[in-house]
Design a protein around this motif. Structure first.
Motif, PDB file in Angstrom:
ATOM      1  N   VAL A  37       0.317  14.843  -1.398  1.00 35.32           N
ATOM      2  CA  VAL A  37       1.763  14.955  -1.606  1.00 35.32           C
ATOM      3  C   VAL A  37       2.050  15.224  -3.081  1.00 35.32           C
ATOM      4  O   VAL A  37       2.883  16.072  -3.414  1.00 35.32           O
ATOM      5  CB  VAL A  37       2.492  13.689  -1.110  1.00 35.32           C
ATOM      6  CG1 VAL A  37       3.951  13.694  -1.520  1.00 35.32           C
ATOM      7  CG2 VAL A  37       2.360  13.549   0.396  1.00 35.32           C
ATOM      8  N   ASP A  81       0.746  10.038  13.014  1.00 36.11           N
ATOM      9  CA  ASP A  81       0.419  10.321  14.410  1.00 36.11           C
ATOM     10  C   ASP A  81      -1.103  10.277  14.677  1.00 36.11           C
ATOM     11  O   ASP A  81      -1.544   9.746  15.669  1.00 36.11           O
ATOM     12  CB  ASP A  81       0.973  11.691  14.821  1.00 36.11           C
ATOM     13  CG  ASP A  81       0.962  11.886  16.309  1.00 36.11           C
ATOM     14  OD1 ASP A  81       1.316  10.925  17.033  1.00 36.11           O
ATOM     15  OD2 ASP A  81       0.588  12.987  16.757  1.00 36.11           O
ATOM     16  N   ILE A 125       5.367  18.421   3.265  1.00 34.52           N
ATOM     17  CA  ILE A 125       5.281  16.979   3.043  1.00 34.52           C
ATOM     18  C   ILE A 125       5.535  16.216   4.337  1.00 34.52           C
ATOM     19  O   ILE A 125       4.822  15.270   4.657  1.00 34.52           O
ATOM     20  CB  ILE A 125       6.250  16.554   1.923  1.00 34.52           C
ATOM     21  CG1 ILE A 125       5.739  17.096   0.586  1.00 34.52           C
ATOM     22  CG2 ILE A 125       6.388  15.035   1.868  1.00 34.52           C
ATOM     23  CD1 ILE A 125       6.684  16.911  -0.570  1.00 34.52           C
ATOM     24  N   ARG A 126       6.523  16.646   5.115  1.00 32.73           N
ATOM     25  CA  ARG A 126       6.772  15.990   6.405  1.00 32.73           C
ATOM     26  C   ARG A 126       5.599  16.179   7.362  1.00 32.73           C
ATOM     27  O   ARG A 126       5.253  15.277   8.113  1.00 32.73           O
ATOM     28  CB  ARG A 126       8.051  16.515   7.036  1.00 32.73           C
ATOM     29  CG  ARG A 126       9.286  16.029   6.351  1.00 32.73           C
ATOM     30  CD  ARG A 126      10.523  16.641   6.968  1.00 32.73           C
ATOM     31  NE  ARG A 126      11.662  16.376   6.161  1.00 32.73           N
ATOM     32  CZ  ARG A 126      12.703  15.675   6.569  1.00 32.73           C
ATOM     33  NH1 ARG A 126      12.723  15.189   7.790  1.00 32.73           N
ATOM     34  NH2 ARG A 126      13.723  15.472   5.774  1.00 32.73           N
ATOM     35  N   LEU A 127       4.998  17.352   7.329  1.00 33.61           N
ATOM     36  CA  LEU A 127       3.835  17.598   8.174  1.00 33.61           C
ATOM     37  C   LEU A 127       2.683  16.664   7.805  1.00 33.61           C
ATOM     38  O   LEU A 127       2.019  16.111   8.683  1.00 33.61           O
ATOM     39  CB  LEU A 127       3.400  19.061   8.062  1.00 33.61           C
ATOM     40  CG  LEU A 127       2.207  19.493   8.893  1.00 33.61           C
ATOM     41  CD1 LEU A 127       2.542  19.387  10.375  1.00 33.61           C
ATOM     42  CD2 LEU A 127       1.795  20.897   8.532  1.00 33.61           C
ATOM     43  N   SER A 155       9.415  20.694   1.671  1.00 30.04           N
ATOM     44  CA  SER A 155       9.805  19.592   2.557  1.00 30.04           C
ATOM     45  C   SER A 155       9.033  19.627   3.863  1.00 30.04           C
ATOM     46  O   SER A 155       8.594  18.581   4.365  1.00 30.04           O
ATOM     47  CB  SER A 155      11.307  19.658   2.849  1.00 30.04           C
ATOM     48  OG  SER A 155      12.041  19.459   1.685  1.00 30.04           O
ATOM     49  N   PHE A 156       8.854  20.827   4.410  1.00 29.43           N
ATOM     50  CA  PHE A 156       8.116  20.974   5.659  1.00 29.43           C
ATOM     51  C   PHE A 156       6.670  20.493   5.494  1.00 29.43           C
ATOM     52  O   PHE A 156       6.152  19.759   6.338  1.00 29.43           O
ATOM     53  CB  PHE A 156       8.148  22.423   6.128  1.00 29.43           C
ATOM     54  CG  PHE A 156       7.264  22.690   7.309  1.00 29.43           C
ATOM     55  CD1 PHE A 156       7.627  22.278   8.572  1.00 29.43           C
ATOM     56  CD2 PHE A 156       6.045  23.335   7.132  1.00 29.43           C
ATOM     57  CE1 PHE A 156       6.798  22.511   9.660  1.00 29.43           C
ATOM     58  CE2 PHE A 156       5.209  23.571   8.197  1.00 29.43           C
ATOM     59  CZ  PHE A 156       5.593  23.161   9.477  1.00 29.43           C
ATOM     60  N   TYR A 206       2.938  13.688   6.393  1.00 33.09           N
ATOM     61  CA  TYR A 206       3.297  12.343   6.842  1.00 33.09           C
ATOM     62  C   TYR A 206       3.136  12.224   8.362  1.00 33.09           C
ATOM     63  O   TYR A 206       2.671  11.206   8.860  1.00 33.09           O
ATOM     64  CB  TYR A 206       4.713  11.983   6.436  1.00 33.09           C
ATOM     65  CG  TYR A 206       4.835  11.575   4.990  1.00 33.09           C
ATOM     66  CD1 TYR A 206       4.024  10.580   4.450  1.00 33.09           C
ATOM     67  CD2 TYR A 206       5.758  12.180   4.155  1.00 33.09           C
ATOM     68  CE1 TYR A 206       4.125  10.202   3.138  1.00 33.09           C
ATOM     69  CE2 TYR A 206       5.868  11.805   2.825  1.00 33.09           C
ATOM     70  CZ  TYR A 206       5.057  10.821   2.325  1.00 33.09           C
ATOM     71  OH  TYR A 206       5.159  10.451   1.015  1.00 33.09           O
ATOM     72  N   TYR A 207       3.518  13.273   9.080  1.00 34.38           N
ATOM     73  CA  TYR A 207       3.382  13.263  10.538  1.00 34.38           C
ATOM     74  C   TYR A 207       1.914  13.156  10.940  1.00 34.38           C
ATOM     75  O   TYR A 207       1.557  12.392  11.814  1.00 34.38           O
ATOM     76  CB  TYR A 207       4.014  14.518  11.135  1.00 34.38           C
ATOM     77  CG  TYR A 207       3.726  14.691  12.595  1.00 34.38           C
ATOM     78  CD1 TYR A 207       4.382  13.921  13.550  1.00 34.38           C
ATOM     79  CD2 TYR A 207       2.777  15.609  13.041  1.00 34.38           C
ATOM     80  CE1 TYR A 207       4.132  14.067  14.904  1.00 34.38           C
ATOM     81  CE2 TYR A 207       2.498  15.762  14.389  1.00 34.38           C
ATOM     82  CZ  TYR A 207       3.190  14.978  15.305  1.00 34.38           C
ATOM     83  OH  TYR A 207       2.916  15.139  16.643  1.00 34.38           O
ATOM     84  N   LYS A 223       3.906  18.549  -4.489  1.00 30.26           N
ATOM     85  CA  LYS A 223       5.106  18.439  -5.324  1.00 30.26           C
ATOM     86  C   LYS A 223       4.898  19.090  -6.689  1.00 30.26           C
ATOM     87  O   LYS A 223       5.787  19.774  -7.196  1.00 30.26           O
ATOM     88  CB  LYS A 223       5.496  16.974  -5.497  1.00 30.26           C
ATOM     89  CG  LYS A 223       6.105  16.365  -4.263  1.00 30.26           C
ATOM     90  CD  LYS A 223       6.505  14.921  -4.511  1.00 30.26           C
ATOM     91  CE  LYS A 223       7.159  14.313  -3.297  1.00 30.26           C
ATOM     92  NZ  LYS A 223       7.586  12.917  -3.546  1.00 30.26           N
TER      93      LYS A 223
END
Length: 97
Positions: free
Chosen positions: A5, A94, A85-87, A82-83, A89-90, A9
């Motif tokens: 991350v 998961d 970083i969210r990926l 954003s995509f 985290y997912y 960033k």
């Protein structure tokens, strides 16, 4: 995970600043005959043109002479950042990485 991350960033922040600097430089019109400026501008253009060129091909040309490609590139980079970083985290939540 936090390291990935951080890298995402950092890389995106560098490109944000390069695009902003390129836009400002285009307004100022520095002396391109100075070898120091020429090297700096070449590096700046070499790093940002792969992002801006495809956007310019898609955008219709306007009669005002305003280049909106840096603004659209900043928006697209923000969405992509954003995509990603969210990926990450997912995937961590998961899949339990």
């Amino acid at each position: 995970m936090n390291f990935l991350v951080y890298i995402i960033k950092t890389v995106f922040s560098i490109f944000y600043w390069l695009l902003i600097i390129r836009a400002i430089v285009s307004w100022l019109s520095p002396n391109i005959h100075d070898p120091n400026w020429r090297k700096l501008l070449k590096l700046l253009y070499d790093l940002t043109e792969p992002i801006l060129s495809p956007i310019r091909k898609i955008l219709p040309s306007n009669s005002w002479g305003i280049d909106f490609s840096p603004l659209i590139a900043l928006l697209a980079l923000s969405i992509l950042r954003s995509f990603l970083i969210r990926l990450l985290y997912y995937l961590v939540m998961d899949l339990g990485f």
